[in-house]
Scaffold this active site. Structure first.
Site, PDB file in Angstrom:
ATOM      1  N   ASP A   1       0.967  -1.199  -0.058  1.00  0.00           N
ATOM      2  CA  ASP A   1      -0.124  -0.051  -0.048  1.00  0.00           C
ATOM      3  C   ASP A   1       0.879   0.990  -0.007  1.00  0.00           C
ATOM      4  O   ASP A   1       1.554   1.530   1.126  1.00  0.00           O
ATOM      5  CB  ASP A   1      -0.853  -0.114   1.163  1.00  0.00           C
ATOM      6  CG  ASP A   1      -1.928   1.162   1.296  1.00  0.00           C
ATOM      7  OD1 ASP A   1      -2.291   1.702  -0.005  1.00  0.00           O
ATOM      8  OD2 ASP A   1      -1.959   1.560   2.291  1.00  0.00           O
TER       9      ASP A   1
ATOM     10  N   GLU B   1      -0.857  -1.261  -5.028  1.00  0.00           N
ATOM     11  CA  GLU B   1      -1.950  -0.460  -5.430  1.00  0.00           C
ATOM     12  C   GLU B   1      -1.558   0.648  -6.488  1.00  0.00           C
ATOM     13  O   GLU B   1      -0.724   1.305  -6.442  1.00  0.00           O
ATOM     14  CB  GLU B   1      -2.453   0.307  -3.944  1.00  0.00           C
ATOM     15  CG  GLU B   1      -3.942   0.777  -4.474  1.00  0.00           C
ATOM     16  CD  GLU B   1      -4.317   1.522  -3.194  1.00  0.00           C
ATOM     17  OE1 GLU B   1      -4.713   0.806  -1.952  1.00  0.00           O
ATOM     18  OE2 GLU B   1      -4.569   2.778  -3.208  1.00  0.00           O
TER      19      GLU B   1
ATOM     20  N   ASP C   1      -2.824   0.994   6.892  1.00  0.00           N
ATOM     21  CA  ASP C   1      -1.850   0.560   5.771  1.00  0.00           C
ATOM     22  C   ASP C   1      -1.274  -0.861   5.714  1.00  0.00           C
ATOM     23  O   ASP C   1      -1.233  -1.445   4.663  1.00  0.00           O
ATOM     24  CB  ASP C   1      -0.780   1.530   5.831  1.00  0.00           C
ATOM     25  CG  ASP C   1      -0.989   3.048   6.163  1.00  0.00           C
ATOM     26  OD1 ASP C   1      -1.375   3.840   5.057  1.00  0.00           O
ATOM     27  OD2 ASP C   1      -1.441   3.230   7.357  1.00  0.00           O
TER      28      ASP C   1
END
Lengths: 219, 219
Positions: free
Chosen positions: B7, B68, B141
């Site tokens: 992330d 991501e 996260d």
């Protein structure tokens, strides 16, 4: 001083190296454009840009790397890739402990042409003249990388003075705040001896002062 | 298969490692969050993220790194830094020849909760349940990085099938086009023997066919 200028991008990433001397004298030493194509994966495009930029730093040992600052607002479709290309070049510099500076396109234009809204043609004309080149650098990314490097070498001394001034102000402010804090502490310690009622009053006063300070009232 | 989920971010970059087994079985092996502060320079923040991600790849030897996908539209102020953090992680993988896959936030949400618009709470609840964790991963996260890895391990087989199908279609089309081209060439060669007038006629016919083809007419 050797300044490496970088016009970041994935399709074309311009690299330039200039040598500066006292009195705005600048000489172009090298220029190159790294190209990658959209059919390669993002990570391999970034690797290609990183590898060439890193090799340049190895060979040319620049004193500073000046990179164009990328904004998300401009050309959304390519902005992320451009920012990532800028990121991997900055990364290569960080690992080599070479300082990195970012300049916005309008800073570069203003430094080179005197106008933050100069067009490509004006920029190419001026950079060709400034560096005393036989013909305009091509493609545009090479000209932009040269412009970045020249912009940095002309702006850096002023930025250095601004930074020194800011540091001086910060030191003065820190000294003043330490003095105020220690005066407040000793006053509080003195008043603590005057009993609980006085302490309560002091807390009320401190709260009032804090409110006053928030509103910008001097105390 | 070992999947590393990322992330990306500069303030907090979540890293996760899971082990997958046949039949959607997933096990969390490690999770970490790299933190950097805004008072550090961009290049040093990128170096910190890169260094930890690279060390993870060295230690854990993931088979794939799932990151991501960042869009410029979302949170413009931090999007560039986030994209750059994603870029340096992808770069580390490229140098180690580990494949990289990008998934959008809505793909991850859909894979984990069944809805592309699930909120943080739902995501954390589901990822905790899926991985059979004793307590919800924290901060968010870390949960997001785990979700990325799980999303990839569940989507990858399907993506593989889609890619195989696309490749099959591309091969068939290439074969057909080669056949058409060779038939046309031999026809042209035959007609070339019939004299200049006939050749002119043939060119006119070819032009007509080309026009027909552009309009999607069969010939």
């Amino acid at each position: 001083m050797r300044v490496m200028g970088v016009d970041p991008g994935l399709t074309r990433c311009g690299l330039a190296l200039i040598e500066t001397a006292p009195g705005r004298s600048v000489t172009a030493l090298d220029v190159d454009v790294v190209r990658t194509t959209a059919d390669e994966s993002l990570e391999h495009r970034l690797k290609a840009v990183h590898a060439v930029a890193d090799e340049w730093m190895e060979i040319h040992a620049p004193d500073v790397v000046a990179i164009e600052r990328v904004f998300a607002q401009n050309q959304v479709s390519t902005a992320m890739g451009t920012a990532q290309a800028a990121g991997v070049v900055a990364l290569a510099a960080a690992y080599r402990e070479i300082p990195v500076a970012f300049h916005t396109p309008s800073e570069v234009k203003a430094a080179i042409t005197g106008s933050g809204r100069a067009d490509k043609k004006q920029m190419t004309l001026m950079i060709t003249r400034i560096l005393g080149l036989q013909k305009p650098p091509s493609p545009a990314d090479a000209a932009d990388a040269l412009a970045l490097a020249v912009c940095h070498s002309w702006r850096a001394p002023m930025q250095g003075r601004v930074a020194a001034h800011d540091a001086h102000v910060a030191r003065s402010r820190a000294g003043f705040e330490a003095k105020v804090a220690s005066a407040r502490e000793s006053a509080a310690a003195r008043r603590a001896g005057e009993g609980a009622a006085a302490a309560d009053q002091e807390r009320a006063r401190a709260a009032a002062r804090a409110m006053g300070r928030v509103k910008g009232v001097r105390w």
